[in-house]
Design a protein around this motif. Structure first.
Motif, short mmCIF file in Angstrom:
data_model
loop_
_atom_site.label_atom_id
_atom_site.label_comp_id
_atom_site.label_asym_id
_atom_site.label_seq_id
_atom_site.Cartn_x
_atom_site.Cartn_y
_atom_site.Cartn_z
N GLY A 40 0.82 -1.21 0.00
CA GLY A 40 0.00 0.00 0.00
C GLY A 40 0.85 1.26 0.00
N GLY A 41 0.18 2.37 -0.16
CA GLY A 41 0.86 3.65 -0.13
C GLY A 41 -0.03 4.76 -0.65
N GLU A 42 0.41 5.99 -0.44
CA GLU A 42 -0.31 7.11 -1.04
C GLU A 42 -0.25 7.00 -2.55
N PRO A 43 -1.36 7.26 -3.25
CA PRO A 43 -1.34 7.21 -4.72
C PRO A 43 -0.19 8.05 -5.27
N PHE A 44 0.50 7.50 -6.26
CA PHE A 44 1.68 8.14 -6.83
C PHE A 44 1.24 9.20 -7.81
N GLU A 45 1.60 10.45 -7.54
CA GLU A 45 1.10 11.59 -8.32
C GLU A 45 1.71 11.68 -9.71
N GLU A 46 3.00 11.37 -9.81
CA GLU A 46 3.72 11.62 -11.07
C GLU A 46 3.43 10.54 -12.10
N GLU A 47 3.45 10.96 -13.36
CA GLU A 47 3.31 10.01 -14.45
C GLU A 47 4.70 9.55 -14.89
N LEU A 48 4.88 8.23 -15.00
CA LEU A 48 6.18 7.64 -15.27
C LEU A 48 6.16 6.89 -16.59
N VAL A 49 7.34 6.73 -17.17
CA VAL A 49 7.52 5.83 -18.31
C VAL A 49 8.37 4.66 -17.83
N MET A 50 7.81 3.46 -17.89
CA MET A 50 8.52 2.27 -17.45
C MET A 50 8.77 1.38 -18.66
#
Length: 321
Positions: A258-268
């Protein structure tokens, strides 16, 4: 652990488009991926329609495999940047080597935590000799913009705190749970915990309503919020929960993520997490031609070549729910 797929496709992760702001019960089915010659994993993240849980962005579950007469895990040197790797075992051992000179055997219920920061390379293998069974999970945690260029480092913690209740032992792998905090370094609000339940246990685990959660089943028969979760599957739970009902029909092992929703948009792509296709392209070139990721000494074999990178990164947009 590496993503060994030779046709890796870039994907966009993060952002709040896929985050569910209320409690849900979304069962995720794994995709089988061959890891080397003798290890097959069940990939739960990234998943079709579900890319991340908090900062958790990659989850492989493997075993239990009988490797008594097999080489076991054999993952050649490969690169990472922009993430942390979390090695977690229920059975067996994994020997970790990296370009910093780290050499560490990871055993069951011990935390192997590698922070790639701007660049690192490592290998993972079953030691010689090794135990008969190999069973565990490999996970990645995305680093936020403010810490993704941090100095690479490796941590090994053999003693981790635990939360206990009748029939339940919750070992805190990362972050904190019910007042118990892991010594592992974190860069976003996050939790990872190993849940061991004895047969017949019915209990409730306290949760943070601001976090989104999922539960991975490692072994046994358990119900999570009334949903049967079989080994090798994962139940996405959404946000807004203050507690989680658990019931074990047999001795069972689960992992809470779990965790706080990740705000940044990533390229994986492959073993890299960046912010643009151009950044991923440069990292691939650096691995194939340069010295940015360092060198792993002592592994008996060649390092892993990068697959071909598609010319244009895919950018699927998330749903808002």
């Amino acid at each position: 652990m590496s993503n060994l797929e030779r046709r890796a496709v870039p994907s966009v992760c993060g952002g709040r488009g896929f985050v569910v702001a209320e409690p849900v019960r979304e069962l995720l089915t794994a995709r089988k991926v061959q890891l080397g010659e003798s290890t097959q994993v069940r990939r739960l993240l990234p998943n079709l329609g579900r890319r991340m849980i908090g900062a958790w962005c990659f989850v492989d579950h493997y075993g239990p495999d009988d490797i008594a007469d097999e080489p076991g895990m054999q993952v050649p040197p490969h690169p990472h940047f922009g993430l942390q790797t979390v090695s977690w075992l229920h059975d067996g051992q994994v020997l970790h080597r990296d370009s910093l000179g780290s050499l560490q055997t990871i055993r069951p219920r011990e935390l192997g935590l590698m922070t790639s920061g701007r660049a690192i390379s490592h290998s993972e293998e079953s030691p010689k000799p090794h135990a008969r069974l190999l069973h565990g999970a490999q996970l990645w945690v995305a680093l936020p913009e403010s810490h993704r260029d941090t100095e690479p480092h490796f941590q090994h913690h053999a003693d981790l705190p635990a939360v206990t209740a009748p029939g339940l032992t919750a070992t805190v792998i990362l972050g904190s749970l019910d007042g118990a905090a892991s010594p592992g370094t974190t860069y976003t609000p996050i939790v990872g915990a190993d849940l061991a339940l004895t047969r017949g246990t019915e209990t409730r685990l306290p949760l943070d309503p601001d976090f989104e959660y999922a539960v991975l089943s490692m072994s046994g028969e358990a119900h999570v919020d009334g949903v049967p979760v079989l080994p090798g599957s994962m139940l996405y739970l959404g946000c807004g929960r203050t507690e989680l009902p658990l019931r074990a029909d047999s001795d069972a092992g689960l992992m809470l993520l779990g965790g706080e929703p990740f705000e940044e948009e990533l390229v994986m792509w492959w073993n890299f997490i960046g912010r643009s296709h151009e950044e991923i392209e440069l990292a691939r070139k650096d691995w194939m031609e340069g010295t940015r990721f360092g060198e792993v000494h002592g592994y008996a074999g060649d390092r892993l070549p990068a697959p071909e990178l598609p010319p244009v990164a895919l950018k699927p947009r998330g749903r808002v729910r």
